[in-house]
Design a protein around this motif. Sequence first.
Motif, PDB file in Angstrom:
ATOM      1  N   ALA A 118       0.606  -1.384  -0.379  1.00  0.00           N
ATOM      2  CA  ALA A 118       0.557  -0.182   0.347  1.00  0.00           C
ATOM      3  C   ALA A 118       0.898   1.021  -0.342  1.00  0.00           C
ATOM      4  CB  ALA A 118      -1.333   0.263   1.218  1.00  0.00           C
ATOM      5  N   GLY A 126      -7.446   4.200  -4.072  1.00  0.00           N
ATOM      6  CA  GLY A 126      -6.785   1.992  -3.757  1.00  0.00           C
ATOM      7  C   GLY A 126      -5.126   2.977  -4.714  1.00  0.00           C
ATOM      8  N   GLU A 135     -10.348  13.095   2.600  1.00  0.00           N
ATOM      9  CA  GLU A 135     -12.120  13.817   1.448  1.00  0.00           C
ATOM     10  C   GLU A 135     -12.958  14.416   2.036  1.00  0.00           C
ATOM     11  OE1 GLU A 135     -11.271  12.624  -1.908  1.00  0.00           O
ATOM     12  OE2 GLU A 135      -9.958  11.198  -1.900  1.00  0.00           O
ATOM     13  N   HIS A 157      -9.625  14.546  -3.885  1.00  0.00           N
ATOM     14  CA  HIS A 157      -9.714  14.717  -5.745  1.00  0.00           C
ATOM     15  C   HIS A 157     -10.237  16.182  -5.867  1.00  0.00           C
ATOM     16  CE1 HIS A 157      -9.177  10.728  -5.825  1.00  0.00           C
ATOM     17  NE2 HIS A 157      -9.506  10.026  -4.853  1.00  0.00           N
TER      18      HIS A 157
HETATM   19  N1  LIG Z   1      -6.733  -3.206   5.889  1.00  0.00           N
HETATM   20  C1  LIG Z   1      -6.281  -3.471   4.409  1.00  0.00           C
HETATM   21  N2  LIG Z   1      -6.233  -5.392   4.074  1.00  0.00           N
HETATM   22  C2  LIG Z   1      -5.724  -4.946   3.174  1.00  0.00           C
HETATM   23  N3  LIG Z   1      -5.743  -4.531   1.613  1.00  0.00           N
HETATM   24  C3  LIG Z   1      -6.267  -3.591   2.520  1.00  0.00           C
HETATM   25  C4  LIG Z   1      -6.080  -2.605   3.840  1.00  0.00           C
HETATM   26  N4  LIG Z   1      -6.357  -1.298   3.522  1.00  0.00           N
HETATM   27  C5  LIG Z   1      -5.987  -0.724   2.757  1.00  0.00           C
HETATM   28  N5  LIG Z   1      -5.710  -1.889   1.508  1.00  0.00           N
HETATM   29  C6  LIG Z   1      -5.348  -2.435   0.655  1.00  0.00           C
HETATM   30  O1  LIG Z   1      -3.967  -0.706   0.115  1.00  0.00           O
HETATM   31  C7  LIG Z   1      -4.164   0.092  -0.888  1.00  0.00           C
HETATM   32  C8  LIG Z   1      -4.519   1.307  -0.450  1.00  0.00           C
HETATM   33  O2  LIG Z   1      -5.700   1.927  -0.113  1.00  0.00           O
HETATM   34  P1  LIG Z   1      -6.089   3.375   0.559  1.00  0.00           P
HETATM   35  O3  LIG Z   1      -7.060   2.546   1.310  1.00  0.00           O
HETATM   36  O4  LIG Z   1      -4.288   3.827   1.557  1.00  0.00           O
HETATM   37  O5  LIG Z   1      -6.280   3.583  -0.450  1.00  0.00           O
HETATM   38  P2  LIG Z   1      -6.868   5.287  -1.328  1.00  0.00           P
HETATM   39  O6  LIG Z   1      -5.787   5.583  -2.432  1.00  0.00           O
HETATM   40  O7  LIG Z   1      -7.161   6.023   0.375  1.00  0.00           O
HETATM   41  O8  LIG Z   1      -8.140   4.883  -1.771  1.00  0.00           O
HETATM   42  P3  LIG Z   1      -9.810   5.790  -2.061  1.00  0.00           P
HETATM   43  O9  LIG Z   1      -9.644   6.848  -2.706  1.00  0.00           O
HETATM   44  O10 LIG Z   1     -10.822   4.747  -2.568  1.00  0.00           O
HETATM   45  O11 LIG Z   1     -10.394   6.092  -0.414  1.00  0.00           O
HETATM   46  C9  LIG Z   1      -5.399  -1.097  -1.824  1.00  0.00           C
HETATM   47  O12 LIG Z   1      -4.651  -1.977  -2.888  1.00  0.00           O
HETATM   48  C10 LIG Z   1      -6.395  -1.311  -1.182  1.00  0.00           C
HETATM   49  O13 LIG Z   1      -7.157  -2.497  -1.345  1.00  0.00           O
END
Ligand SMILES: Nc1ncnc2c1ncn2[C@@H]1O[C@H](COP(=O)(O)OP(=O)(O)OP(=O)(O)O)[C@@H](O)[C@H]1O
Length: 212
Positions: free
Chosen positions: A13, A34, A155, A187
């Motif tokens: 991540a 993500g 957000e 965003h």
């Molecule tokens: N607890 C978890 N267990 C497994 N994978 C996770 C977990 N939390 C996040 N991920 C994965 O880590 C990656 C980053 O997720 P994150 O939620 O940080 O993204 P984001 O940029 O905040 O997305 P969004 O704009 O949709 O909120 C993604 O592939 C997500 O599926």
Amino acid sequence: MKRFTRGAETVTALDGVDLRVRAGEFVALVGPSGSGKSTLLALLCGWETADAGSVTYGGALAGRRADTFGWPELALVPQALGLLADLDLADNVLLPARLTGALAASRPRAGELMEAFGIDHLAARAPHQASLGEQQRVAVARALLLGPAVLLADEPTAHQDRGHADLLLDEVVGQARAGSAVLVATHDEVAWGRADRVLSMRDGRLTEGAPR
Ligand SMILES: Nc1ncnc2c1ncn2[C@@H]1O[C@H](COP(=O)(O)OP(=O)(O)OP(=O)(O)O)[C@@H](O)[C@H]1O
């Protein structure tokens, strides 16, 4: 560095992320869904721990772990808002004050924020009796209430129309100008324009500047 394991699959991540946010600075964190923005905020507020690397705070917070911070030190607007269902909206805004023994002194500021965000007339409603956008404005007001040294928001304008988003941004910018270190995942391109710096996240990696 932060990895999550889902069965046989491992998701990286955050990968080699290095950032510094100074007191008085408003930094916008942008990137596709993500890409790792919420994970970074979770590390910074102490909800998650890094697999490698460290999170450190300076100034009056130096030497302390984020999970020991109270609302005056670090306030977060989570993506899921985290309002307490049993409290009315005014008491949700006042929650940080109640937890720190500053309830009476904080009532005027709570009233000011609720009026600025157009939620003062909803004070006695429960969260489920308010729209999602209204609930989000309550969560932002709660985070701003005590003028935290560090403000993290995930957000915070996602459920707002342009007018309400701008009202929220005015207060967020004001909090940075008052000396807080502010990091906002967003965003909203208007928010990027109002930030002192923009950082882009993609596939867990961070670069300086808006995405091209
Ligand atoms: N607890 C978890 N267990 C497994 N994978 C996770 C977990 N939390 C996040 N991920 C994965 O880590 C990656 C980053 O997720 P994150 O939620 O940080 O993204 P984001 O940029 O905040 O997305 P969004 O704009 O949709 O909120 C993604 O592939 C997500 O599926």
